[in-house]
Design an enzyme around this catalytic site. Structure first.
Site, PDB file in Angstrom:
ATOM      1  N   GLU A 141       9.464  11.869  -0.082  1.00  0.00           N
ATOM      2  CA  GLU A 141       8.539  10.770   0.167  1.00  0.00           C
ATOM      3  C   GLU A 141       9.382   9.498   0.093  1.00  0.00           C
ATOM      4  O   GLU A 141       9.928   9.177  -0.966  1.00  0.00           O
ATOM      5  CB  GLU A 141       7.443  10.751  -0.906  1.00  0.00           C
ATOM      6  CG  GLU A 141       6.484   9.591  -0.794  1.00  0.00           C
ATOM      7  CD  GLU A 141       5.425   9.583  -1.908  1.00  0.00           C
ATOM      8  OE1 GLU A 141       5.547  10.391  -2.868  1.00  0.00           O
ATOM      9  OE2 GLU A 141       4.495   8.768  -1.807  1.00  0.00           O
ATOM     10  N   GLU A 226      -1.300   0.480  -2.238  1.00  0.00           N
ATOM     11  CA  GLU A 226      -1.697   1.253  -3.412  1.00  0.00           C
ATOM     12  C   GLU A 226      -2.224   0.299  -4.480  1.00  0.00           C
ATOM     13  O   GLU A 226      -1.426  -0.316  -5.201  1.00  0.00           O
ATOM     14  CB  GLU A 226      -0.498   2.005  -4.001  1.00  0.00           C
ATOM     15  CG  GLU A 226       0.011   3.145  -3.143  1.00  0.00           C
ATOM     16  CD  GLU A 226       1.172   3.896  -3.811  1.00  0.00           C
ATOM     17  OE1 GLU A 226       1.161   5.122  -3.789  1.00  0.00           O
ATOM     18  OE2 GLU A 226       2.084   3.236  -4.339  1.00  0.00           O
TER      19      GLU A 226
END
Ligand SMILES: *[C@@H]1O[C@H](CO)[C@@H](O)[C@H](O)[C@H]1NC(C)=O
Length: 246
Positions: A141, A226
Protein backbone atom coordinates in the site's frame (compact mmCIF):
# COMPACT_ATOMS: atom_id res chain seq x y z
CA UNK A 1 -38.85 38.15 -22.50
CA UNK A 2 -37.82 38.71 -18.91
CA UNK A 3 -39.89 35.70 -17.87
CA UNK A 4 -38.25 33.50 -20.50
CA UNK A 5 -34.78 34.55 -19.38
CA UNK A 6 -35.44 33.80 -15.71
CA UNK A 7 -36.98 30.41 -16.49
CA UNK A 8 -33.94 29.54 -18.58
CA UNK A 9 -31.70 30.41 -15.62
CA UNK A 10 -33.92 28.36 -13.33
CA UNK A 11 -33.74 25.39 -15.69
CA UNK A 12 -29.95 25.47 -15.84
CA UNK A 13 -29.82 25.51 -12.02
CA UNK A 14 -32.08 22.47 -11.91
CA UNK A 15 -29.83 20.62 -14.35
CA UNK A 16 -26.78 21.51 -12.26
CA UNK A 17 -28.52 20.21 -9.14
CA UNK A 18 -29.56 17.00 -10.89
CA UNK A 19 -25.91 16.49 -11.92
CA UNK A 20 -24.67 16.38 -8.32
CA UNK A 21 -25.19 13.07 -6.56
CA UNK A 22 -24.78 12.57 -2.82
CA UNK A 23 -24.15 9.25 -1.10
CA UNK A 24 -24.36 8.72 2.65
CA UNK A 25 -24.40 4.97 3.42
CA UNK A 26 -21.44 3.16 4.95
CA UNK A 27 -20.23 1.51 1.74
CA UNK A 28 -22.17 3.51 -0.87
CA UNK A 29 -20.45 4.14 -4.21
CA UNK A 30 -21.46 6.03 -7.32
CA UNK A 31 -20.00 5.88 -10.85
CA UNK A 32 -18.03 9.08 -11.53
CA UNK A 33 -16.86 9.06 -15.16
CA UNK A 34 -13.45 7.34 -15.22
CA UNK A 35 -13.71 6.86 -11.45
CA UNK A 36 -15.87 5.37 -8.76
CA UNK A 37 -16.64 7.61 -5.79
CA UNK A 38 -17.04 5.62 -2.57
CA UNK A 39 -17.83 6.52 1.03
CA UNK A 40 -15.81 3.63 2.54
CA UNK A 41 -16.65 4.14 6.24
CA UNK A 42 -14.54 1.11 7.15
CA UNK A 43 -13.55 2.43 10.60
CA UNK A 44 -16.97 3.87 11.52
CA UNK A 45 -17.40 1.57 14.53
CA UNK A 46 -14.35 3.11 16.26
CA UNK A 47 -16.15 6.45 16.45
CA UNK A 48 -19.36 8.38 16.52
CA UNK A 49 -20.43 10.52 13.61
CA UNK A 50 -21.55 10.68 10.04
CA UNK A 51 -20.32 11.47 6.56
CA UNK A 52 -21.71 12.10 3.12
CA UNK A 53 -19.93 12.48 -0.20
CA UNK A 54 -21.02 14.30 -3.32
CA UNK A 55 -20.08 13.85 -6.94
CA UNK A 56 -20.12 17.35 -8.43
CA UNK A 57 -19.12 16.53 -11.98
CA UNK A 58 -17.14 14.12 -14.12
CA UNK A 59 -15.86 14.99 -17.54
CA UNK A 60 -13.30 13.06 -19.60
CA UNK A 61 -10.64 11.86 -17.17
CA UNK A 62 -11.36 14.62 -14.63
CA UNK A 63 -13.63 14.42 -11.60
CA UNK A 64 -14.85 16.93 -9.02
CA UNK A 65 -16.28 15.82 -5.69
CA UNK A 66 -16.53 16.68 -2.00
CA UNK A 67 -17.07 15.02 1.34
CA UNK A 68 -18.56 16.36 4.56
CA UNK A 69 -18.08 14.57 7.86
CA UNK A 70 -18.13 14.88 11.61
CA UNK A 71 -16.30 12.24 13.61
CA UNK A 72 -15.57 11.95 17.31
CA UNK A 73 -13.87 9.43 19.66
CA UNK A 74 -10.70 7.32 19.37
CA UNK A 75 -8.51 10.08 17.88
CA UNK A 76 -5.89 7.60 16.64
CA UNK A 77 -8.33 5.55 14.58
CA UNK A 78 -9.19 6.27 10.95
CA UNK A 79 -12.98 6.39 10.54
CA UNK A 80 -13.26 6.26 6.77
CA UNK A 81 -11.59 6.79 3.42
CA UNK A 82 -13.98 8.63 1.10
CA UNK A 83 -12.19 8.43 -2.25
CA UNK A 84 -12.29 8.26 -5.99
CA UNK A 85 -10.77 5.13 -7.52
CA UNK A 86 -9.71 5.14 -11.16
CA UNK A 87 -11.41 2.48 -13.27
CA UNK A 88 -8.69 2.68 -15.94
CA UNK A 89 -5.35 3.58 -14.26
CA UNK A 90 -4.53 0.05 -13.11
CA UNK A 91 -3.32 -3.35 -14.26
CA UNK A 92 0.14 -2.16 -15.34
CA UNK A 93 3.42 -3.69 -14.19
CA UNK A 94 5.76 -1.10 -12.62
CA UNK A 95 8.53 -2.02 -15.12
CA UNK A 96 6.23 -1.17 -18.06
CA UNK A 97 4.92 2.19 -16.85
CA UNK A 98 6.28 5.06 -18.95
CA UNK A 99 4.39 7.75 -17.05
CA UNK A 100 1.55 8.11 -14.56
CA UNK A 101 0.46 11.74 -14.68
CA UNK A 102 -1.80 13.03 -11.94
CA UNK A 103 -3.26 16.35 -10.94
CA UNK A 104 -5.20 17.12 -7.76
CA UNK A 105 -6.57 20.48 -6.60
CA UNK A 106 -8.37 20.44 -3.26
CA UNK A 107 -9.26 22.64 -0.30
CA UNK A 108 -11.12 22.59 3.00
CA UNK A 109 -14.32 24.65 2.71
CA UNK A 110 -14.61 24.31 6.46
CA UNK A 111 -12.70 22.54 9.20
CA UNK A 112 -13.08 22.30 12.97
CA UNK A 113 -10.17 23.38 15.14
CA UNK A 114 -7.88 20.45 15.96
CA UNK A 115 -9.04 18.50 12.91
CA UNK A 116 -7.14 15.21 12.58
CA UNK A 117 -7.18 14.05 8.95
CA UNK A 118 -4.97 13.35 5.98
CA UNK A 119 -5.51 13.98 2.28
CA UNK A 120 -3.89 11.11 0.47
CA UNK A 121 -3.38 8.82 -2.45
CA UNK A 122 -3.72 5.13 -1.68
CA UNK A 123 -2.01 3.04 -4.34
CA UNK A 124 -2.25 -0.73 -4.17
CA UNK A 125 0.37 -3.08 -5.64
CA UNK A 126 0.33 -6.85 -5.99
CA UNK A 127 1.82 -9.83 -7.81
CA UNK A 128 -1.33 -10.32 -9.91
CA UNK A 129 -2.49 -7.82 -12.53
CA UNK A 130 -5.75 -7.25 -10.69
CA UNK A 131 -6.92 -7.34 -7.10
CA UNK A 132 -9.10 -5.34 -4.76
CA UNK A 133 -7.54 -2.71 -2.48
CA UNK A 134 -6.75 -3.99 1.03
CA UNK A 135 -7.28 -7.63 0.04
CA UNK A 136 -5.38 -10.92 0.05
CA UNK A 137 -4.08 -9.82 -3.40
CA UNK A 138 -2.32 -6.77 -1.92
CA UNK A 139 1.48 -6.77 -1.48
CA UNK A 140 2.05 -3.04 -0.92
CA UNK A 141 0.00 0.00 0.00
CA UNK A 142 1.77 3.15 -1.21
CA UNK A 143 0.36 6.29 0.37
CA UNK A 144 1.19 9.85 -0.65
CA UNK A 145 0.04 12.33 2.00
CA UNK A 146 -0.57 15.79 0.56
CA UNK A 147 -1.74 16.86 4.01
CA UNK A 148 -1.69 15.50 7.55
CA UNK A 149 -3.37 17.68 10.19
CA UNK A 150 -3.55 17.40 13.96
CA UNK A 151 -0.42 15.32 14.61
CA UNK A 152 -1.64 12.11 12.97
CA UNK A 153 0.89 9.54 11.76
CA UNK A 154 0.96 6.89 9.04
CA UNK A 155 1.31 3.17 9.76
CA UNK A 156 4.72 2.11 11.15
CA UNK A 157 7.62 4.44 11.77
CA UNK A 158 9.54 7.08 9.88
CA UNK A 159 12.50 5.51 8.09
CA UNK A 160 13.72 8.45 6.00
CA UNK A 161 13.35 12.21 5.73
CA UNK A 162 13.99 14.91 3.15
CA UNK A 163 13.32 12.88 0.00
CA UNK A 164 12.90 15.17 -3.02
CA UNK A 165 10.38 13.87 -5.53
CA UNK A 166 7.91 15.57 -7.89
CA UNK A 167 9.01 19.05 -6.82
CA UNK A 168 8.26 18.46 -3.12
CA UNK A 169 10.04 17.09 -0.05
CA UNK A 170 8.78 13.97 1.71
CA UNK A 171 9.34 11.88 4.81
CA UNK A 172 8.95 8.16 4.29
CA UNK A 173 7.17 5.88 6.75
CA UNK A 174 7.11 2.10 6.65
CA UNK A 175 5.22 -0.60 8.49
CA UNK A 176 3.13 -3.75 8.14
CA UNK A 177 -0.67 -3.94 7.85
CA UNK A 178 -2.48 -7.28 7.56
CA UNK A 179 -0.80 -9.18 4.68
CA UNK A 180 0.75 -6.16 2.96
CA UNK A 181 3.46 -3.56 3.62
CA UNK A 182 2.63 0.14 3.86
CA UNK A 183 5.03 2.79 2.50
CA UNK A 184 3.81 6.35 3.13
CA UNK A 185 5.33 9.49 1.62
CA UNK A 186 4.30 12.40 3.86
CA UNK A 187 4.69 15.99 2.71
CA UNK A 188 7.47 17.54 4.78
CA UNK A 189 6.39 21.09 3.97
CA UNK A 190 2.72 21.25 4.86
CA UNK A 191 -0.36 21.09 2.68
CA UNK A 192 0.08 20.60 -1.06
CA UNK A 193 -3.30 21.83 -2.31
CA UNK A 194 -2.36 21.86 -5.98
CA UNK A 195 -0.42 18.72 -6.84
CA UNK A 196 0.84 17.95 -10.31
CA UNK A 197 3.15 14.99 -10.61
CA UNK A 198 4.22 11.90 -12.46
CA UNK A 199 3.60 9.04 -10.02
CA UNK A 200 6.31 7.08 -11.85
CA UNK A 201 8.94 8.95 -9.79
CA UNK A 202 7.45 7.42 -6.61
CA UNK A 203 7.33 3.97 -8.22
CA UNK A 204 10.94 4.28 -9.41
CA UNK A 205 11.98 5.39 -5.92
CA UNK A 206 10.47 2.41 -4.08
CA UNK A 207 11.91 -0.01 -6.65
CA UNK A 208 15.39 1.53 -6.35
CA UNK A 209 15.40 2.10 -2.57
CA UNK A 210 12.75 0.00 -0.83
CA UNK A 211 13.15 -3.42 -2.42
CA UNK A 212 9.84 -3.34 -4.28
CA UNK A 213 10.00 -5.69 -7.30
CA UNK A 214 9.42 -3.93 -10.62
CA UNK A 215 7.29 -6.97 -11.55
CA UNK A 216 4.60 -5.72 -9.11
CA UNK A 217 1.36 -4.55 -10.72
CA UNK A 218 -0.59 -1.40 -9.89
CA UNK A 219 -3.93 -2.88 -8.86
CA UNK A 220 -5.64 0.33 -7.83
CA UNK A 221 -5.09 4.07 -7.46
CA UNK A 222 -7.39 5.83 -5.01
CA UNK A 223 -7.37 9.48 -3.94
CA UNK A 224 -9.26 10.65 -0.89
CA UNK A 225 -9.11 11.60 2.75
CA UNK A 226 -8.78 9.73 6.03
CA UNK A 227 -10.56 11.55 8.85
CA UNK A 228 -9.61 10.52 12.39
CA UNK A 229 -11.59 13.11 14.40
CA UNK A 230 -13.20 16.47 13.70
CA UNK A 231 -15.63 18.07 11.31
CA UNK A 232 -14.90 19.26 7.81
CA UNK A 233 -15.97 19.71 4.25
CA UNK A 234 -13.16 18.82 1.86
CA UNK A 235 -13.60 19.68 -1.81
CA UNK A 236 -11.67 18.36 -4.77
CA UNK A 237 -12.25 20.86 -7.55
CA UNK A 238 -10.30 18.80 -10.04
CA UNK A 239 -8.60 15.37 -9.97
CA UNK A 240 -7.17 13.13 -12.64
CA UNK A 241 -4.78 10.19 -12.92
CA UNK A 242 -3.67 8.00 -15.79
CA UNK A 243 -1.12 5.29 -16.47
CA UNK A 244 0.75 5.17 -19.77
CA UNK A 245 2.58 1.94 -20.53
CA UNK A 246 5.63 1.42 -22.66
C1 LIG B 1 -18.78 18.48 15.10
O1 LIG B 1 -20.15 18.51 14.80
C2 LIG B 1 -20.96 17.98 15.83
C3 LIG B 1 -22.39 17.89 15.29
O2 LIG B 1 -22.79 19.12 14.72
C4 LIG B 1 -20.82 18.84 17.08
O3 LIG B 1 -21.60 18.32 18.12
C5 LIG B 1 -19.35 18.83 17.50
O4 LIG B 1 -19.15 19.70 18.58
C6 LIG B 1 -18.45 19.26 16.33
N1 LIG B 1 -17.06 19.02 16.71
C7 LIG B 1 -16.10 19.92 16.52
C8 LIG B 1 -14.73 19.48 16.90
O5 LIG B 1 -16.30 21.03 16.07
Amino acid sequence: MLFKLSSAVFLSQLVALAGAQTISGQYDCVPAGSYTLCQNLWGKSSGVGSESSTLNSASGNTVSWSTTYNWANNPNNVKSYPNVESTSAKGAQLSRISSAPTSWSWNYNSQSSGLRADVSYDIWLGTASSGNPASTASSYEIMIWLSGLGGIQPVGSQIQSGISLAGHTWNLWSGPNSNWKVLSFVSASGDITSFNADLKVFFDYIVANQGVASSQYVQSIQAGTEPFTGNATLSTSSYSVAINSA
